[in-house]
Design a protein around this motif. Sequence first.
Motif, PDB file in Angstrom:
ATOM      1  N   VAL A   2      46.376  34.693  56.374  1.00 41.01           N
ATOM      2  CA  VAL A   2      45.971  34.698  54.974  1.00 41.01           C
ATOM      3  C   VAL A   2      46.474  35.975  54.325  1.00 41.01           C
ATOM      4  CG1 VAL A   2      44.004  34.798  53.405  1.00 41.01           C
ATOM      5  CG2 VAL A   2      43.916  33.304  55.409  1.00 41.01           C
ATOM      6  N   LYS A   3      47.009  35.834  53.135  1.00 44.20           N
ATOM      7  CA  LYS A   3      47.435  36.993  52.360  1.00 44.20           C
ATOM      8  C   LYS A   3      46.624  37.051  51.079  1.00 44.20           C
ATOM      9  CE  LYS A   3      51.456  39.235  50.253  1.00 44.20           C
ATOM     10  NZ  LYS A   3      52.917  39.119  49.977  1.00 44.20           N
ATOM     11  N   LEU A   4      46.082  38.230  50.799  1.00 43.02           N
ATOM     12  CA  LEU A   4      45.302  38.448  49.584  1.00 43.02           C
ATOM     13  C   LEU A   4      45.983  39.522  48.759  1.00 43.02           C
ATOM     14  CD1 LEU A   4      41.750  38.546  51.220  1.00 43.02           C
ATOM     15  CD2 LEU A   4      42.826  36.610  50.081  1.00 43.02           C
ATOM     16  N   VAL A   5      46.250  39.209  47.508  1.00 39.99           N
ATOM     17  CA  VAL A   5      46.907  40.155  46.612  1.00 39.99           C
ATOM     18  C   VAL A   5      45.979  40.436  45.444  1.00 39.99           C
ATOM     19  CG1 VAL A   5      48.894  40.613  45.166  1.00 39.99           C
ATOM     20  CG2 VAL A   5      49.176  39.338  47.303  1.00 39.99           C
ATOM     21  N   GLU A   6      45.613  41.719  45.313  1.00 45.10           N
ATOM     22  CA  GLU A   6      44.699  42.131  44.252  1.00 45.10           C
ATOM     23  C   GLU A   6      45.467  42.756  43.092  1.00 45.10           C
ATOM     24  OE1 GLU A   6      41.870  43.697  47.839  1.00 45.10           O
ATOM     25  OE2 GLU A   6      43.916  44.266  47.306  1.00 45.10           O
ATOM     26  N   SER A   7      44.871  42.664  41.922  1.00 48.72           N
ATOM     27  CA  SER A   7      45.432  43.323  40.752  1.00 48.72           C
ATOM     28  C   SER A   7      44.313  43.590  39.760  1.00 48.72           C
ATOM     29  CB  SER A   7      46.527  42.465  40.110  1.00 48.72           C
ATOM     30  OG  SER A   7      45.986  41.240  39.665  1.00 48.72           O
ATOM     31  N   GLY A   8      44.621  44.435  38.781  1.00 47.03           N
ATOM     32  CA  GLY A   8      43.671  44.651  37.698  1.00 47.03           C
ATOM     33  C   GLY A   8      42.952  45.977  37.712  1.00 47.03           C
ATOM     34  N   GLY A   9      43.144  46.767  38.748  1.00 39.13           N
ATOM     35  CA  GLY A   9      42.491  48.065  38.758  1.00 39.13           C
ATOM     36  C   GLY A   9      43.125  49.011  37.757  1.00 39.13           C
ATOM     37  N   GLY A  10      42.505  50.179  37.601  1.00 39.96           N
ATOM     38  CA  GLY A  10      43.056  51.158  36.696  1.00 39.96           C
ATOM     39  C   GLY A  10      42.045  52.203  36.308  1.00 39.96           C
ATOM     40  N   LEU A  11      42.400  52.944  35.265  1.00 36.12           N
ATOM     41  CA  LEU A  11      41.541  54.008  34.746  1.00 36.12           C
ATOM     42  C   LEU A  11      40.881  53.536  33.464  1.00 36.12           C
ATOM     43  CD1 LEU A  11      40.576  56.986  34.660  1.00 36.12           C
ATOM     44  CD2 LEU A  11      42.708  57.499  33.432  1.00 36.12           C
ATOM     45  N   VAL A  12      39.577  53.710  33.385  1.00 37.62           N
ATOM     46  CA  VAL A  12      38.840  53.275  32.208  1.00 37.62           C
ATOM     47  C   VAL A  12      37.744  54.294  31.926  1.00 37.62           C
ATOM     48  CG1 VAL A  12      37.235  51.852  33.549  1.00 37.62           C
ATOM     49  CG2 VAL A  12      37.691  51.290  31.147  1.00 37.62           C
ATOM     50  N   SER A  17      35.579  48.117  30.381  1.00 34.87           N
ATOM     51  CA  SER A  17      35.607  46.907  31.199  1.00 34.87           C
ATOM     52  C   SER A  17      36.939  46.776  31.923  1.00 34.87           C
ATOM     53  CB  SER A  17      35.408  45.672  30.315  1.00 34.87           C
ATOM     54  OG  SER A  17      34.152  45.692  29.670  1.00 34.87           O
ATOM     55  N   LEU A  18      36.884  46.106  33.047  1.00 38.22           N
ATOM     56  CA  LEU A  18      38.080  45.749  33.799  1.00 38.22           C
ATOM     57  C   LEU A  18      37.851  44.377  34.430  1.00 38.22           C
ATOM     58  CD1 LEU A  18      39.016  48.977  35.825  1.00 38.22           C
ATOM     59  CD2 LEU A  18      40.358  47.941  33.991  1.00 38.22           C
ATOM     60  N   ARG A  19      38.942  43.659  34.626  1.00 44.06           N
ATOM     61  CA  ARG A  19      38.870  42.409  35.376  1.00 44.06           C
ATOM     62  C   ARG A  19      39.846  42.482  36.538  1.00 44.06           C
ATOM     63  NH1 ARG A  19      40.025  36.040  33.969  1.00 44.06           N
ATOM     64  NH2 ARG A  19      42.226  36.726  34.076  1.00 44.06           N
ATOM     65  N   LEU A  20      39.286  42.365  37.721  1.00 39.84           N
ATOM     66  CA  LEU A  20      40.102  42.345  38.920  1.00 39.84           C
ATOM     67  C   LEU A  20      40.406  40.908  39.311  1.00 39.84           C
ATOM     68  CD1 LEU A  20      38.234  45.013  41.106  1.00 39.84           C
ATOM     69  CD2 LEU A  20      39.945  45.355  39.312  1.00 39.84           C
ATOM     70  N   SER A  21      41.600  40.706  39.839  1.00 43.20           N
ATOM     71  CA  SER A  21      42.007  39.379  40.316  1.00 43.20           C
ATOM     72  C   SER A  21      42.444  39.484  41.766  1.00 43.20           C
ATOM     73  CB  SER A  21      43.164  38.839  39.482  1.00 43.20           C
ATOM     74  OG  SER A  21      42.810  38.721  38.125  1.00 43.20           O
ATOM     75  N   CYS A  22      42.196  38.429  42.510  1.00 42.97           N
ATOM     76  CA  CYS A  22      42.632  38.347  43.897  1.00 42.97           C
ATOM     77  C   CYS A  22      43.139  36.940  44.150  1.00 42.97           C
ATOM     78  CB  CYS A  22      41.483  38.677  44.844  1.00 42.97           C
ATOM     79  SG  CYS A  22      41.856  38.390  46.594  1.00 42.97           S
ATOM     80  N   GLN A 108      44.828  44.641  50.124  1.00 40.65           N
ATOM     81  CA  GLN A 108      45.264  46.019  50.309  1.00 40.65           C
ATOM     82  C   GLN A 108      44.424  47.008  49.501  1.00 40.65           C
ATOM     83  OE1 GLN A 108      46.659  43.916  48.268  1.00 40.65           O
ATOM     84  NE2 GLN A 108      47.055  45.030  46.373  1.00 40.65           N
ATOM     85  N   GLY A 109      43.656  46.505  48.566  1.00 36.28           N
ATOM     86  CA  GLY A 109      42.801  47.352  47.754  1.00 36.28           C
ATOM     87  C   GLY A 109      43.429  47.722  46.433  1.00 36.28           C
ATOM     88  N   THR A 110      42.583  47.901  45.428  1.00 35.29           N
ATOM     89  CA  THR A 110      43.034  48.327  44.108  1.00 35.29           C
ATOM     90  C   THR A 110      42.068  49.408  43.605  1.00 35.29           C
ATOM     91  OG1 THR A 110      43.694  47.590  41.896  1.00 35.29           O
ATOM     92  CG2 THR A 110      41.783  46.494  42.869  1.00 35.29           C
ATOM     93  N   GLN A 111      42.627  50.474  43.075  1.00 39.47           N
ATOM     94  CA  GLN A 111      41.818  51.620  42.658  1.00 39.47           C
ATOM     95  C   GLN A 111      41.201  51.370  41.292  1.00 39.47           C
ATOM     96  OE1 GLN A 111      41.208  54.745  44.301  1.00 39.47           O
ATOM     97  NE2 GLN A 111      39.732  54.976  42.618  1.00 39.47           N
ATOM     98  N   VAL A 112      39.915  51.633  41.193  1.00 38.67           N
ATOM     99  CA  VAL A 112      39.213  51.626  39.913  1.00 38.67           C
ATOM    100  C   VAL A 112      38.641  53.028  39.711  1.00 38.67           C
ATOM    101  CG1 VAL A 112      37.214  50.760  38.657  1.00 38.67           C
ATOM    102  CG2 VAL A 112      38.648  49.181  39.975  1.00 38.67           C
TER     103      VAL A 112
END
Length: 116
Positions: A2-12, A17-22, A108-112
């Motif tokens: 299984v491969k999981l790809v995350e996106s949507g992190g960032g600086l706020v 608000s932020l929306r993360l996707s996987c 792999q993780g996404t930084q918030v």
Amino acid sequence: QVKLVESGGGLVQTGGSLRLSCTASGSIFSIVAMGWYRQAPGKQRELVAAITSGGSTKYADSVKGRVTISRDNAKNTVYLQMNNLKPDDTAVYYCNLDRLFAGSYWGQGTQVTVSS
């Protein structure tokens, strides 16, 4: 596998608000649940929210009322909508997928980062 790809992190900023996707790909069958965990520096990884294959959800007490987990089965994607973010929400956020009798998988993780 299984491969999981995350996106949507960032600086706020605080209150933002932020929306993360996987998005999952590969052997994505017999899924029990998908969820989001986070790990702040010097702390253990903790559950933020999870959603089962039946649609039941679970949230950490610290995020209840501010965070919503949802999924789009057609896109094999799970989302984490985070509102009213606080500096304590700063962490690396990891997507997780549990398969029946077939183990647990991590992205792999996404930084918030939430600035005060």
